[in-house]
Design an enzyme around this catalytic site. Structure first.
Site, short mmCIF file in Angstrom:
data_model
loop_
_atom_site.label_atom_id
_atom_site.label_comp_id
_atom_site.label_asym_id
_atom_site.label_seq_id
_atom_site.Cartn_x
_atom_site.Cartn_y
_atom_site.Cartn_z
N ARG A 138 -3.83 -6.47 4.33
CA ARG A 138 -3.55 -5.87 5.65
C ARG A 138 -4.06 -6.92 6.63
O ARG A 138 -5.25 -7.28 6.60
CB ARG A 138 -4.31 -4.57 5.84
CG ARG A 138 -4.12 -3.54 4.72
CD ARG A 138 -2.90 -2.72 4.89
NE ARG A 138 -2.84 -1.65 3.88
CZ ARG A 138 -1.73 -1.04 3.54
NH1 ARG A 138 -0.59 -1.37 4.09
NH2 ARG A 138 -1.75 -0.08 2.66
N ASP A 179 9.54 4.28 2.69
CA ASP A 179 9.81 4.64 4.08
C ASP A 179 10.70 3.65 4.83
O ASP A 179 10.80 3.71 6.05
CB ASP A 179 8.49 4.86 4.84
CG ASP A 179 7.61 3.62 4.84
OD1 ASP A 179 7.97 2.62 4.17
OD2 ASP A 179 6.55 3.65 5.49
N MET A 206 0.22 10.36 -1.56
CA MET A 206 0.34 9.31 -0.54
C MET A 206 1.70 9.37 0.15
O MET A 206 2.57 10.15 -0.25
CB MET A 206 0.14 7.94 -1.18
CG MET A 206 -1.31 7.61 -1.39
SD MET A 206 -1.49 5.95 -2.07
CE MET A 206 -3.22 5.67 -1.73
N GLY A 207 1.86 8.53 1.14
CA GLY A 207 3.17 8.48 1.80
C GLY A 207 3.12 8.18 3.28
O GLY A 207 4.16 8.15 3.92
N ARG A 208 1.96 7.94 3.80
CA ARG A 208 1.79 7.54 5.21
C ARG A 208 2.99 7.88 6.11
O ARG A 208 3.82 7.04 6.37
CB ARG A 208 1.51 6.04 5.25
CG ARG A 208 0.93 5.59 6.54
CD ARG A 208 0.44 4.17 6.48
NE ARG A 208 1.44 3.24 5.99
CZ ARG A 208 1.40 1.94 6.22
NH1 ARG A 208 0.44 1.44 6.92
NH2 ARG A 208 2.32 1.14 5.73
N THR A 250 7.37 -0.79 -1.31
CA THR A 250 6.31 0.12 -0.85
C THR A 250 6.47 1.45 -1.57
O THR A 250 7.58 2.00 -1.60
CB THR A 250 6.35 0.35 0.68
OG1 THR A 250 5.54 1.51 0.98
CG2 THR A 250 7.73 0.61 1.22
N ILE A 251 5.38 1.96 -2.10
CA ILE A 251 5.48 3.25 -2.80
C ILE A 251 5.93 4.35 -1.85
O ILE A 251 6.49 5.35 -2.28
CB ILE A 251 4.15 3.66 -3.49
CG1 ILE A 251 3.02 3.87 -2.47
CG2 ILE A 251 3.75 2.66 -4.55
CD1 ILE A 251 1.82 4.62 -3.05
N ASP A 252 5.70 4.17 -0.55
CA ASP A 252 6.03 5.24 0.42
C ASP A 252 7.53 5.50 0.53
O ASP A 252 7.95 6.57 0.94
CB ASP A 252 5.51 4.88 1.81
CG ASP A 252 3.99 4.79 1.85
OD1 ASP A 252 3.35 5.22 0.89
OD2 ASP A 252 3.45 4.28 2.85
N GLY A 254 0.63 -2.79 1.52
CA GLY A 254 0.13 -2.14 0.30
C GLY A 254 0.88 -2.74 -0.89
O GLY A 254 2.09 -2.93 -0.83
N ASP A 302 7.56 -1.42 5.88
CA ASP A 302 8.10 -1.58 7.24
C ASP A 302 7.24 -2.50 8.12
O ASP A 302 7.76 -3.28 8.90
CB ASP A 302 8.37 -0.23 7.91
CG ASP A 302 7.10 0.59 8.09
OD1 ASP A 302 6.11 0.34 7.39
OD2 ASP A 302 7.11 1.48 8.95
N GLY A 303 5.92 -2.46 7.93
CA GLY A 303 5.05 -3.37 8.67
C GLY A 303 5.38 -4.81 8.32
O GLY A 303 5.53 -5.67 9.21
N SER A 304 5.53 -5.06 7.05
CA SER A 304 5.85 -6.43 6.59
C SER A 304 7.20 -6.87 7.14
O SER A 304 7.40 -8.05 7.47
CB SER A 304 5.88 -6.48 5.06
OG SER A 304 4.65 -6.02 4.55
P1 ADP Z 1 3.63 -2.29 4.80
O1 ADP Z 1 4.34 -3.57 4.86
O2 ADP Z 1 3.45 -1.79 3.39
O3 ADP Z 1 4.22 -1.26 5.75
P2 ADP Z 1 1.49 -2.72 6.70
O4 ADP Z 1 1.93 -1.71 7.68
O5 ADP Z 1 0.03 -2.89 6.47
O6 ADP Z 1 2.13 -2.52 5.27
O7 ADP Z 1 2.08 -4.11 7.18
C1 ADP Z 1 1.82 -5.27 6.43
C2 ADP Z 1 1.48 -6.39 7.34
O8 ADP Z 1 2.61 -6.73 8.15
C3 ADP Z 1 0.38 -6.11 8.33
O9 ADP Z 1 -0.90 -6.21 7.76
C4 ADP Z 1 0.63 -7.18 9.36
O10 ADP Z 1 0.15 -8.44 8.89
C5 ADP Z 1 2.15 -7.24 9.39
N1 ADP Z 1 2.67 -6.42 10.48
C6 ADP Z 1 2.66 -5.08 10.58
N2 ADP Z 1 3.20 -4.66 11.75
C7 ADP Z 1 3.57 -5.78 12.41
C8 ADP Z 1 4.18 -6.04 13.68
N3 ADP Z 1 4.52 -5.04 14.52
N4 ADP Z 1 4.40 -7.34 14.04
C9 ADP Z 1 4.06 -8.34 13.21
N5 ADP Z 1 3.48 -8.16 12.00
C10 ADP Z 1 3.23 -6.92 11.61
O1 F6P Z 2 0.97 1.25 0.41
C1 F6P Z 2 1.26 2.45 1.00
C2 F6P Z 2 0.01 3.26 1.03
O2 F6P Z 2 -0.47 3.52 -0.27
C3 F6P Z 2 0.17 4.55 1.81
O3 F6P Z 2 0.76 5.56 1.04
C4 F6P Z 2 -1.24 4.83 2.24
O4 F6P Z 2 -1.25 5.54 3.45
C5 F6P Z 2 -1.81 3.47 2.46
O5 F6P Z 2 -1.02 2.57 1.71
C6 F6P Z 2 -3.24 3.31 2.03
O6 F6P Z 2 -3.64 2.05 2.43
P1 F6P Z 2 -4.94 1.30 1.96
O7 F6P Z 2 -4.70 0.76 0.60
O8 F6P Z 2 -5.11 0.22 2.96
O9 F6P Z 2 -6.04 2.31 1.95
#
Ligand code: ADP
Ligand code: F6P
Length: 325
Positions: free
Chosen positions: A74, A131, A171-173, A127-129, A13, A105-107
């Protein structure tokens, strides 16, 4: 090893402060004689070889903009080994010595996958969350809370004029930080966060108690995904005799100019990222504790102990306890 070429991407995000960081990284790295490449659309662009050379002219006047000029994505495919290999090859072919990743955290998990295949990374929490638990603050959180507060204050005024209750969803997933800080700052009556889970029944009862015990028409903030907001609003309408409205704050939280706090944080993070790279200190996550910017191993950052702000939550409960004047 002499570092000559670095790349930067924004992932997951978007959040306020991503552009400010990109601006600072390009300017400081250029001053130090490094070449900077931007990767478009986060990990997707890394795999699709979507790189662009960044100069000072490219990043002029972006610091105050929300969103990300690099774009983000994403890209769940990045969990697959062969897809990560593509990214690694693209980085190697371009002789990128270090990659700066801004995201949540995903990134950071994506960063770990790259690191495990020999790519040198600096990770910045964005991330705005809010987290990522190893740091007090992530980029974007302060602005998102301010945006949510402005929204809620406006709606509260008109609902108050009509003696209506309101259930706001922020928000805040899976993270209650935006909900708690927003509810506290706007003096709402009830907050529901995933860190202190309550059943739908308990939640409804709390709202009813606020009406009967505190004699108030409640304003309530719930964190995203906790309850079905339409369902609980309908129940409260039917079961309390007070008119309730639901209001999903939504994407307005993630847009708009970064607050001064987020811009300052972005500058601190960006400067530290380039400093670490030029010193050859790599595979670190940058964070802030109190007023101190620090770095730690990305792996450790991902496994940090949970440190939710229960102090603020308890203060919120205390302030909403009924006392006779
Ligand atoms: P954020 O970084 O804000 O938490 P996402 O959860 O969408 O957002 O994660 C961002 C990107 O990071 C995902 O679209 C994916 O490309 C990558 N990613 C997420 N989880 C994993 C993972 N377990 N292993 C490798 N890449 C990941
Ligand atoms: O970026 C974090 C966030 O805004 C979360 O708070 C929310 O759950 C999610 O992203 C929404 O994601 P998307 O923009 O893919 O709908």
């Amino acid at each position: 090893m002499e570092i000559k070429n670095i790349a930067i991407l924004t992932s997951g995000g978007d959040c306020q402060g991503m552009n400010t960081t990109v601006n600072i990284v390009v300017r400081i790295a250029t001053l130090k004689g490094l070449n900077v490449y931007g990767v478009r659309q986060g990990y997707r662009g890394l795999c699709e070889n979507n790189f662009v050379k960044l100069t000072n002219a490219n990043v002029e006047n972006i610091s105050s903009l929300g969103g990300t000029i690099l774009k983000t994505a994403r890209f769940p495919e990045f969990k697959e080994d062969e897809i990560v290999d593509k990214a690694v090859n693209n980085l190697k072919e371009r002789n990128i010595d270090a990659l700066i990743i801004i995201g949540g955290d995903g990134s950071f998990r994506g960063a770990k996958s790259l690191m495990e295949k020999g790519i040198d990374i600096i990770a910045i929490p964005g991330t705005i969350d809010n987290d990522l638990r190893y740091t007090d603050r992530c980029l974007g959180f302060d602005t998102a809370v301010n945006n949510a507060c402005n929204f809620i204050e406006n709606v509260k005024q008109t609902m108050g004029a009509l003696d209506r209750g309101v259930i706001f969803e922020v928000m805040g997933r899976y993270c209650g930080d935006i909900a708690l800080h927003t509810a506290a700052a706007t003096a709402c009556d009830i907050v529901a966060v995933p860190e202190k889970p309550t059943s739908e029944e308990e939640f409804i009862q709390k709202v009813k108690d606020c009406i009967t015990i505190n004699k108030k028409v409640p304003t309530v903030v719930i964190a995203e995904k906790l309850y079905d907001i339409e369902k609980v609003t309908k129940r409260l309408n039917e079961e309390t005799g007070i008119e309730f409205k639901s209001s999903v704050v939504g994407y307005v939280q993630r847009g708009g100019a970064p607050s001064v706090w987020d811009r300052t944080l972005a500058m601190q993070f960006g400067v530290r990222a380039v400093e670490l790279i030029t010193k050859g200190i790599l595979n670190k996550a940058i964070g802030i504790k109190g007023n101190n910017v620090f770095e730690m191993n990305i792996n450790d950052a991902l496994h940090c102990e949970y440190n939710y702000n229960y102090e603020l939550l308890n203060l919120f409960y205390l302030l909403n306890t009924k006392v006779e004047d």
